[in-house]
Enzyme design. Structure first.
Site, PDB file in Angstrom:
ATOM      1  N   SER A 133       0.857  -1.179   0.000  1.00  0.00           N
ATOM      2  CA  SER A 133       0.000   0.000   0.000  1.00  0.00           C
ATOM      3  C   SER A 133       0.891   1.225   0.000  1.00  0.00           C
ATOM      4  O   SER A 133       2.034   1.181   0.423  1.00  0.00           O
ATOM      5  CB  SER A 133      -0.938   0.008   1.204  1.00  0.00           C
ATOM      6  OG  SER A 133      -0.205   0.074   2.390  1.00  0.00           O
ATOM      7  N   PHE A 157      -1.435   6.770  -2.231  1.00  0.00           N
ATOM      8  CA  PHE A 157      -2.545   6.973  -3.165  1.00  0.00           C
ATOM      9  C   PHE A 157      -3.365   5.711  -3.440  1.00  0.00           C
ATOM     10  O   PHE A 157      -4.275   5.734  -4.244  1.00  0.00           O
ATOM     11  CB  PHE A 157      -2.035   7.536  -4.492  1.00  0.00           C
ATOM     12  CG  PHE A 157      -1.473   8.920  -4.344  1.00  0.00           C
ATOM     13  CD1 PHE A 157      -2.287   9.978  -3.971  1.00  0.00           C
ATOM     14  CD2 PHE A 157      -0.134   9.174  -4.555  1.00  0.00           C
ATOM     15  CE1 PHE A 157      -1.788  11.255  -3.821  1.00  0.00           C
ATOM     16  CE2 PHE A 157       0.383  10.448  -4.415  1.00  0.00           C
ATOM     17  CZ  PHE A 157      -0.449  11.489  -4.038  1.00  0.00           C
ATOM     18  N   SER A 161      -3.569   0.993  -3.147  1.00  0.00           N
ATOM     19  CA  SER A 161      -3.038  -0.324  -2.805  1.00  0.00           C
ATOM     20  C   SER A 161      -2.572  -1.046  -4.056  1.00  0.00           C
ATOM     21  O   SER A 161      -3.071  -0.796  -5.156  1.00  0.00           O
ATOM     22  CB  SER A 161      -4.119  -1.160  -2.121  1.00  0.00           C
ATOM     23  OG  SER A 161      -4.561  -0.507  -0.955  1.00  0.00           O
ATOM     24  N   ASP A 220      10.503  11.266  -5.787  1.00  0.00           N
ATOM     25  CA  ASP A 220      10.211  10.441  -4.616  1.00  0.00           C
ATOM     26  C   ASP A 220      11.036   9.158  -4.654  1.00  0.00           C
ATOM     27  O   ASP A 220      10.521   8.066  -4.460  1.00  0.00           O
ATOM     28  CB  ASP A 220       8.717  10.130  -4.544  1.00  0.00           C
ATOM     29  CG  ASP A 220       8.254   9.714  -3.154  1.00  0.00           C
ATOM     30  OD1 ASP A 220       8.959  10.013  -2.163  1.00  0.00           O
ATOM     31  OD2 ASP A 220       7.187   9.086  -3.060  1.00  0.00           O
TER      32      ASP A 220
END
Length: 172
Positions: free
Chosen positions: A4, A7, A9, A119
């Site tokens: 998960s 935003f 899963s 990220d």
């Protein structure tokens, strides 16, 4: 469910043919989800590199948004770095570093429009059956145009891993 994230899963799915895929289902209750889904689709449709997770297809309607991705059976780099049950030898570590570096070099210099991941963290580096690293999760990315100005997103990223300079440009 195999994971998960902020935003949504990720699920393991098996097609009738026996092909195993990962299905990233977006949580539509979050406002930023629509932008994250659009960003990821925009970025991934034009990228093709051996060290990026491949998108098989996308599914979208008013009530459901998902990406069908290449399945990475060895999970994320995070599992190997922060668990006492898994181990990476020096060769595997070096191979992973080289693969991630190759993916970033492609994103910054090998694309028509450079992409800044924004990220990059161990949970976004996935490992295939041969322990080859593949960069994933482009929901938080910047696409840079020829004038090096921002063309796309500024959504939430993970504290500690987000690019610190939001005016970042791709310059040698």
């Amino acid at each position: 469910m195999i994971g998960s994230e902020s935003f949504g899963s990720v699920y393991k799915g098996v097609l009738r043919s026996g092909t195993v895929n990962a299905v990233k289902v977006f949580n539509l209750q979050l406002d930023a989800t629509f932008k994250s889904y659009d960003t990821e689709c925009e970025v991934l449709r034009s990228l093709h590199h051996r060290n990026l997770v491949k998108v098989i297809t996308s599914c979208s309607n008013l009530d459901f948004k998902a990406l069908v991705l290449e399945y990475m059976p060895n999970g994320s780099l995070e599992k190997y770095l922060y668990s006492h049950n898994y181990f990476l030898d020096i060769r595997q570590r070096l191979s992973i570093m080289i693969a991630v570096t190759c993916a970033l070099e492609y994103l910054h210099h090998g694309c028509l429009s450079p992409v800044i991941h924004c990220d990059l963290k161990p949970s976004n580096v996935l490992l295939d059956e041969d322990m080859v690293a593949h960069l994933s999760d482009f929901g938080v990315s910047k696409l840079l145009g020829e004038d090096k100005g921002d063309l796309y997103t500024k959504t939430l990223a993970t504290l500690g891993y987000i690019v610190p300079d939001t005016s970042l440009s791709v310059a040698d």
